[in-house]
Design an enzyme around this catalytic site. Sequence first.
Site, short mmCIF file in Angstrom:
data_model
loop_
_atom_site.label_atom_id
_atom_site.label_comp_id
_atom_site.label_asym_id
_atom_site.label_seq_id
_atom_site.Cartn_x
_atom_site.Cartn_y
_atom_site.Cartn_z
N ARG A 214 14.14 14.70 1.21
CA ARG A 214 15.12 13.98 0.38
C ARG A 214 14.57 13.77 -1.02
NH1 ARG A 214 12.91 10.00 3.86
NH2 ARG A 214 14.57 10.33 5.39
N ALA A 295 -2.41 -10.06 -6.88
CA ALA A 295 -2.80 -11.33 -6.26
C ALA A 295 -2.30 -11.43 -4.83
CB ALA A 295 -2.28 -12.50 -7.09
N TYR A 351 -0.23 1.97 -6.31
CA TYR A 351 0.46 3.23 -6.65
C TYR A 351 -0.20 3.89 -7.87
CZ TYR A 351 4.47 6.31 -7.64
OH TYR A 351 5.28 7.39 -7.86
#
Length: 445
Positions: A214, A295, A351
Amino acid sequence: MTDTYTRFIRSAPGSLLAKQTGLPRPSRLPRRGDRPEVLGPVVVLGDSPGADQLARLLLAEGHDVRRRFEELRSVGSVIAVLDEVASPADLGPILLPLSSAMRSLAPGSRVVTISRPATGADPAQDAARGGVEGFLRSLAHEMRGGGTANGIQVADGVGLDAPAVVGALRFLLSARSAFVAGQLVTVTTADGSATEDRSAPFAGRTVLVTGAARGIGEAIARTFAADGAQLVLLDVPGAGTELARLANELRATPVQLDVTAEGAGQRLVDFLRERSLTLDAIVLNAGITRDKMFANMTPGHWDPVLAVNITSQITLTEALIEAGDVLGAAPRVVSLASTSGVAGNKGQTNYAASKAGVITFVGALAEQLAPLGGTANAVAPGFIETEMTERMPPLNREVARRVNSLQQGGLPVDVAEAIGFLASDEAGGLRGQTLRVCGQNIVGR
């Protein structure tokens, strides 16, 4: 896939409102099939032998090539050849004629600079070469009507007729580079070969795409299929239904495999051997996000992102290279990075770490593949209209669409087109690079 704001602003009332208030007015971007491969007339600036060489090449291909802007009411493409500039004073005579022609650039026009990278050998020469970069990045912000400006840096000793130079020029002049703006492509060697059939450049070649079921992965698969490739499409078992549907439609070979599973690389090698498949190109697209402020970051957010986005790329390529018999001659590897890996992004330390890892990984992998005649490069998308970005908070999503030179989000096909270029025969002279497909997003470079 057009966002609500853009649809409104392109209507008659929206256009009037934008004109009165100065709101962003995103232009329609030409993409494959919307216009000729090279929009003419093409004006070639510069008086070096390289400029003459490129003008002759384009003429031989049947394009309308000029060396001046005089008497042209509309200009489709401009190539500024600055390969022999020796000092900053050399830039003006070549570039300034374009200033008076900016208003004659057609919608969707292309400006491409061709120069040499700095070497540290001559301060004046390096200053001129560096100046080209600043010029084109600034010009890209000034382009209108969906036009773009990009550059090609050609290493000293590599001719301007090298396959990767010509291939990069064709890509940047074409509608396939719709969402690439303000970027530099560096050609480091004269390796590569001309594509014999540009209507089906991957005919007879086998391409593996991971994360193919996808989104961007699906667009990559469709683009390679349109270009004649035989496809091996890989995704997790959980995406098996979508994967099978796409594989059936494209007559591809599906592989259900979790790339993070132990022994995944060897399982892929065994799968290829059982079917006598040899890979000519590998697109490492599989990726996930688990956004969280640092955090609040936990191993449950961190570990899966690093495992899928970068560690799996390392393990899969190691297994394929070590196997020896499942890679074709001059294999191409293209990895998916991100502009978050270039400049970072709030809430994405995991990421960004994974995607910055991809950017450095392809540099090392390119060295490993060089003895095989292969290459490794990356594509770093910016804001692309996908299911993932659709889940962003509305205000954040709208801001992300507008903070680039083209004032809109890109489409999955824009990423796929850039990958297709880097995986092509012509791109053999590009190694370890990351090409941003971000519309010249303001983050990083």
